[in-house]
Write a protein that holds these residues in place. Structure first.
Motif: not given
Length: 826
Positions: A34-41
């Motif tokens: 979930n943290e990795l996807l937030i970073e990509w966002r």
């Protein structure tokens, strides 16, 4: 305004292209997804939709560059129970339902008889919604998924049905109780007795329990044939002595197998003695047509007789005597798992007298003909069997039989006299070595090696004397020898491929020996010795297409080394259970036969048969096509069935002897008809009736008209009735056969013929004996109760003693024959 719109569109396209064209660098170690996807966002202006709590449990470790966001998402989600989907500009991450692999279970077991421990082949068993038939070892196997507990129903002809519950994992033994007990005090209630006859499980298939034959008329030495002749589609009229005619098949195109080896002549010259000792017979399976690829290379019907394996529990002695033969059998258990069985039969006097041989003249002459017959028969069976706890079966079965017939006929006339001696001797050998194994995974593997042979010698000497000068002229002097042998090896494997599929694959090797010579007046017209080998490979797939629809498709490939040619025989059958009591069947198949029986006919119209190996020159390979359609209605204690068929045969051979010359003709035949059968069981009694409507035609080039005509074995109508009444210790039974008759042609070129009806009524009374030391029976059978004058198929001889007159010497079909017998078992 237009400039503003163009500016925003250009900006959106450039920003989007930047996102999808730029390189995505991912470098993380055990980072929550979930943290990795937030970073990509935040870094790439993306929109995601996901369950934050769920994705936090997945740790991502990866170091890699990607050319697009789709490529990156696919990489990090690989191996996780997650997937993504893009909806407009939003990437939706969602869980994927994992399909748990189904666990497979195998149910393996065997069915045996309670009293003797005998394995019961051809038994029907149902587990949940699957059903199958046990093999020759009495073994069965099923494959299931998820389910490991099964409701099982097992049945065998002549035994009480058994309902039970079994679990997968262990090999099970199902014990069935026979429905006939010798001790009166034993009473079994609330059980359903499986029918003694089963028809309709497959196209053209009939399964018989031999126990019921013990109470039919003539049960002593010929119960196997008496039971067979009462089945629809098997010719009973004419009482043919050497072969079974099934659905109009020509002589020699049907095959009888006992314990795996061939019986070359099922019935001998005496109609009251069959070539199979009833003491050693257990189960009978009749395949009239449309059968599958594991069966023999014949174009007619097949009768498989499974022999007893012997009692494993205790030794036993069986004795039988009637006013014709002695019969005995001994069973000895060995080491708890094996048994030795010996059986012997012998005629103890000449059963024919001169009244048993009839005559008539074609000019209605009443001149007296004296005929003195002589007959002798004996046979010997030995079988050793070993049954393993795991279902393995090993047995060796052997048979030797002698059948010798002689008739001396003479006639005194005003100016001349004639004498004729006709003799035929037959010697049958047979042996099988069998080993079968069923593994825990359901794989069944059988290996069988068999040898069988028939040595047949025929001779005829006819002399005419002038009473004035005692001058004697030899009119006929013939010596014929026809020996046939068969060595075969079969390896068959059956695989369970799941709940809906089973595969059978096999390999057959067959070696045939043939000796044929014919000598007339010391001139050898035929002197032939041949050997031929062939190899067969077959595969058959049984597939459950739907809950009630089954398909069996197979291919048999035969390579004849003798002909150096490959033959393909595809076969297909369908079965549909319309309801619990109604089943419909259809089948089609191609068949070839390499060892054939050719007819030999002389100018007087006499015809005999001799075995030949097909060479595709003078004797072609017989080819046949079967079309079978049928159905059965089987509510409780009732059976009704219909079978229709159409069969063609190409490559029939006929030898014609005319004025010391021989001619060979190749012909073909066609058979079609319908069988009706109905049987009712009630309160321990059984009655049944059958009607067969059929037509068999053949065509040979020498026919006067270039068209089909009635074949020798053609009969339009045949009606059979039978009933058994169980009155405690007394058993009453009767059977009746009516046939409209078959054509008896005057000569091989003359198409005119006579056609005599056939009528035979048999009756029997049996009283069962029982004590603490033995059980047995006292019985009286009366064959041909009305003493009807019947003609025996292919068993008359024409004697032309002058230019105008011909005498027919005919060993009659069974006359009025009372048979009193005593049967004991210790």
């Amino acid at each position: 305004m237009k400039r503003i719109i163009v500016f925003f569109i250009s900006t959106w396209i450039l920003s989007t292209s930047a996102v999808f064209s730029q390189t995505i660098e991912v470098d993380c170690h055990s980072r929550p997804l979930n943290e990795l996807l937030i970073e990509w966002r935040e870094a790439y202006q993306l929109q995601f939709s996901f369950n934050d709590e769920q994705l936090s449990h997945y740790k991502i470790t990866i170091k890699q560059s990607f050319n697009s966001i789709d490529e990156a998402l696919s990489a990090i989600l690989k191996g996780l129970p997650l997937d993504y989907q893009k909806s407009r500009e939003v990437y939706i991450i969602y869980p994927v339902k994992q399909t748990k692999p189904l666990k497979s279970f195998t149910l393996v077991g065997k069915i045996i008889e309670a009293k003797t421990g005998e394995p019961l082949p051809f038994s029907h068993i149902r587990a949940n919604d699957q059903q199958t038939v046990t093999d020759i070892k009495g073994m069965f196997s099923f494959n299931f998924q998820e389910d490991s507990v099964y409701e099982v129903t097992a049945s065998h002809l002549g035994c009480y049905m058994l309902d039970t519950v079994l679990v997968a994992g262990a090999q099970h033994t199902i014990v069935l109780q026979p429905s006939v007990f010798g001790i009166k005090e034993v009473v079994i209630t609330n059980n359903i007795v499986e029918k003694s006859t089963q028809i309709g499980e497959a196209s053209g298939l009939t399964s018989l329990n031999h126990h019921i034959a013990n109470y039919l008329p003539g049960n002593g030495d010929n119960s196997v044939f008496n039971l067979l002749r009462l089945q629809p589609g098997i010719l009973a009229a004419g009482e043919q002595p050497n072969d079974l005619i099934i659905w109009g098949s020509p002589e020699g195109t049907s095959r009888v197998k006992f314990d795996g080896f061939t019986i070359w002549g099922l019935k001998n010259f005496n109609d009251n003695i069959s070539a199979v000792n009833p003491y050693v017979a257990k189960s009978i399976e009749i395949q009239k047509g449309g059968y599958g690829v594991p069966n023999d290379d014949v174009v007619g019907g097949i009768v498989n007789i499974a022999g007893k394996n012997g009692n494993l529990n205790k030794p036993g002695v069986n004795l039988f005597i009637n006013n014709q033969t002695l019969n005995g059998m001994v069973e000895v258990p060995l080491f708890r798992k094996s048994s030795l069985m010996l059986a012997f039969r012998q005629t103890y006097y000449n059963m024919f007298d001169k009244d048993d041989v009839s005559y008539k003249s074609n000019n209605n002459s009443n001149s007296q003909i004296d005929a003195i017959p002589d007959y002798e028969f004996r046979d010997f069976n030995i079988k050793y069997s070993l049954q393993g706890d795991n279902g393995d079966l090993l047995y060796m079965s052997m048979l030797y039989a002698d059948d010798d017939f002689l008739v001396n006929a003479s006639q005194e006339r005003d100016r001349s006299s004639w004498e004729q001696q006709t003799r035929e001797d037959n010697h049958q050998l047979g042996a099988t070595l069998f080993y079968g194994k069923t593994l825990a995974n359901g794989l069944s593997s059988n290996l069988k090696v068999s040898y069988s042979a028939l040595y047949s010698h025929y001779s005829q000497l006819r002399e005419v004397s002038n009473r004035r000068n005692t001058f004697k002229v030899v009119r006929a002097d013939e010596q014929d020898q026809n020996d046939v042998g068969e060595l075969s090896a079969q390896w068959e494997n059956r695989f369970q491929m799941g709940e809906r599929n089973s595969l059978t694959m096999g390999l057959d090797f067959v070696h045939n020996d043939l000796v044929l010579y014919e000598d007339t007046f010391d001139t050898r017209y035929i002197d032939l010795t041949e050997r031929a080998n062939r190899l067969s490979i077959y595969a058959q797939n049984e597939l459950k297409l739907a809950s009630r629809l089954y398909m069996t498709a197979g291919l048999r490939m035969n390579h004849s080394f003798f002909l150096n040619k490959l033959y393909f025989d595809p076969r297909l059958s369908l079965s549909f259970r319309a309801s619990g009591n109604i089943k419909l069947n259809a089948s089609w198949g191609r068949y070839h036969q390499f060892l054939v029986k050719s007819s030999v006919e002389d100018a007087s119209g006499n015809y005999r048969y001799s075995w030949s190996i097909a060479d595709n020159d003078e004797v072609p390979v017989i080819s046949s096509t079967h079309y079978v359609l049928g159905g059965a209605y089987t509510p409780k204690n009732f059976l009704f069935s219909i079978d229709t068929y159409y069969k063609t045969n190409d490559g029939l051979t006929r030898f014609i002897r005319y004025r010391q010359e021989s001619y060979i003709f190749i012909g073909d035949s066609r058979s079609y008809g319908i069988d009706f059968y109905a049987k009712k069981d009630f309160k321990g009694h059984s009655v049944w009736a059958s009607y067969s409507l059929s037509k068999t035609e053949d065509h040979f080039p020498f026919y006067q008209k270039d068209e089909y005509r009635r074949a020798f074995q053609d009969q339009r109508h045949e009606v059979k009735l039978a009933g058994l009444l169980n009155l405690g210790r007394f058993h009453l039974s009767a059977s009746y056969v009516y046939g409209s008759g078959f054509p008896l042609y005057n000569s091989y070129v003359d198409q005119s013929y006579t056609e005599a009806d056939y009528n035979r009524l048999d009756a029997s009374l049996v009283y069962r004996l029982a004590s603490t030391k033995f059980d047995g029976e006292i019985g009286l059978s009366v064959l041909n109760l009305t003493d009807a004058d019947n003609i025996k198929y292919n068993q008359f001889n024409r004697v032309p003693f002058d230019q105008l007159n011909t005498v027919y010497i005919n060993p009659e079909a069974v006359p009025f024959t009372p048979l009193l017998y005593l049967k004991l078992h210790f």
